[in-house]
Design an enzyme around this catalytic site. Sequence first.
Site, PDB file in Angstrom:
ATOM      1  N   ASP B 375       0.859  -1.177   0.000  1.00  0.00           N
ATOM      2  CA  ASP B 375       0.000   0.000   0.000  1.00  0.00           C
ATOM      3  C   ASP B 375       0.902   1.236   0.000  1.00  0.00           C
ATOM      4  OD1 ASP B 375      -1.798   2.015   0.451  1.00  0.00           O
ATOM      5  OD2 ASP B 375      -2.912   0.932   2.014  1.00  0.00           O
ATOM      6  N   HIS B 376       0.892   1.974  -1.091  1.00  0.00           N
ATOM      7  CA  HIS B 376       1.806   3.113  -1.229  1.00  0.00           C
ATOM      8  C   HIS B 376       1.497   4.227  -0.230  1.00  0.00           C
ATOM      9  CE1 HIS B 376       4.985   5.349  -2.895  1.00  0.00           C
ATOM     10  NE2 HIS B 376       4.840   5.035  -4.170  1.00  0.00           N
ATOM     11  N   ARG B 377       0.314   4.166   0.391  1.00  0.00           N
ATOM     12  CA  ARG B 377       0.013   5.163   1.419  1.00  0.00           C
ATOM     13  C   ARG B 377       0.876   4.883   2.652  1.00  0.00           C
ATOM     14  NH1 ARG B 377      -6.126   4.203   2.474  1.00  0.00           N
ATOM     15  NH2 ARG B 377      -5.205   2.150   2.717  1.00  0.00           N
TER      16      ARG B 377
END
Lengths: 356, 404
Positions: B375-377
């Site tokens: 998850d790039h967040r």
Amino acid sequence: MSRKKVFEAQIEYLQILDEKGNVDASLDPKLDELTLKKMYETMVRSRAMDKKAISLQRQGRCYTYVPTEGQEAAQVGSVMASKKEDWMVPAFRENAAYLAKGVSMRTLFLYWMGHEEGSRFEKDQNCFPVSIPVGSQVGHAVGLAWAAKIQGKRQAAITFFGDGASSEGDFHESANFAGVFQIPCVFICQNNQYAISTPRARQTRSETIAQKAIAYGFEGIQVDGNDVLAMYVATKKALEKGYAGKGPTLIEAITYRIAAHTTSDDPKRYRDEAEVEAWRKKDPIARFQTYLKKNGFWNEAYEKEVQEKAAREVEEAVKKAEGFQANPEDMFKYLYQDLTPDLRQQMQEMKQSLEG
Amino acid sequence: MNVAKHMLFPDVGEGIREGTLVKWLVKEGDPVKEDQPIAEVETDKAVVEIPSRDHGTVLKLYGKPGDVILVGKPLMTVGEPGEPMPDAEEAITESNEKKVEVPKKEASAAPERILAPPSVRAAARKAGIDLSKVSGSGPGGRITAEDLEKAKGGALAAPASTHQEKTLSFDYGKGKRVPLTHLRKTISERMSWSWRHVAHVTYIEEVDFGALKELRGRNKPKAEQMGFKLTPLAYMVKAVATTLKQYPRFNASLDEEKAELILHDEINVAVGVDTEEGLIAPVLKNADQKSVFDIAKEIGGLSEKARARKLSLDELRASTFTVTNIGSVGGVLATAVLNPPESAILGVNRMKDRPVVRDGKIVIRPMTYLGLTFDHRVGDGADAARFMKDLVEKLENPAWMEKG
């Protein structure tokens, strides 16, 4: 100025028949054959009824059912120590206690099938109906026993509740009152390790539930609740004490609910199968069977007869209960001696709608 | 003459409306006894056995595994062979028979009953919305918080409603309609949530499985003697769990509302199992603290249970990372979708002998592509690159897993 010890207490644990069915001869009440067999048969009957009721519920022939499996000894041992006149005031997992009191399986099935008639006991049976709100029955039992005391009767009340109810205000108020007025009430807490899904460890920080009696000034004792003889002996002593005007007793019966909380519960969500298996090895019926066998009161032929008789009794009771014609007015009839105006109106409306 | 009897699906909980048929325990034509289990039905999360209420012969079973069955509808017909069948209508009347009819004059006078939880009622009062004008999408027409939000959107008109998701209507054609099973519905809800909310990135690395293959070959007979199968997946889980200890970011969950990252205390690895009914991911608790042998044994047990649909809820929850074997059938590369609320998932692709360059020479090695979807967040590409470098290092030099 001083600092000194002003109070000290201790809690005893009683077991007469161990998990393997070995008896402590010095504690054995040496009951007669007839009594022992009645104990055994009542436990077997309760278990047979349990099995059938769960199946009926899954077929839509019975509503939510509360199984007793695993707790038979705690109930049968204590009720059989009581006299016919003593009151039995249950929570909702007391099928075996009802059977020991002489209530018919038909009546019990009627209750679980949703009929008011299932709460109608014979006049001298001295049983209270099932109490679903947790702990609410404890106060009723104290009231009944207090009445007996005021009337000068040699009569007591036994009330059943669970580890969960021991955290309810009802229990504490009732226990306090019973202690102050030395009321002949035997508080039996069936500590079956779970209040629905709340484990015993999350119920109270107290080492035992029995010790809660100390705070209210009377005796508490912990008993192996899967040992029918220990339950008998402890309850007998508590009742004798009550009849003699020496007040209440709290018995913590250490036991385990083998089945689900109710037919709407899935215990796999909150407890391990391994834990259940470990408790199965402490089964109250199996160990008592060993005891009977050692005393020459049990053999295969007797077992077959007991099982068959129980199965027949269950079948006949189901038939009678399913054949029962309910009167819808029963819904209104039993809460008040005289119907209140709004209930009377509702009953009239219902009658009209049924006729129309 | 006797007529065969319907057995209706009863309310086996307290107020359930439907269940999913898991499997039949009897066949049409079988003799059946009262109290004999005839079917397993899944309601909410528990699977319950339904016993027969009659003695006789099973004349008809209604529905097949996976079908949604409604309370009060026939489940089975029991009778003697050749007996006339009761018709379906009869069964429905039977279930309606006991209903007490409300007198008509009163029915017209009484307002329709509104079903809504107190929180929704309070919110409606606050917003000045008349709940009798809101249509409920919940069970039995119950008005949910979402319904109320929609109604509010309507009341407040245009600007608010532009933020609402547009529902497209499709022409689905005439094909046979198959209801989704509980499991399929769960997968569908979770995957679409993940797809909508997570910023998926997949980082791919290759690994040489030569040394690990040898190690596994040496230990396999020992495991077989002990009664379980030593799979490459067990080594993979062990290596991943050990690597995760240094990368708490990939063993975490994002609480978007509070803008907080929850770094999990435990490393619980979910393992994707392909079952007839769909993907199930049982969870290996504290995988970092277990030996490869224990992991292999446990995966074996969990997979068996998953296929038999006998997993307890406890064996399905609290996962913090997922390993999914996407190369078991074939393929070169696939990217996974996150198993929410986890922050990363490792997809293991097919192992294949490929030509690679070692010390300036072309050699043939058993190679596998690993894809870390994260998850790039929560993390960045550089985090993923470091994680994968460490993981590959551990897999290519597996001596530390020698003892099993």
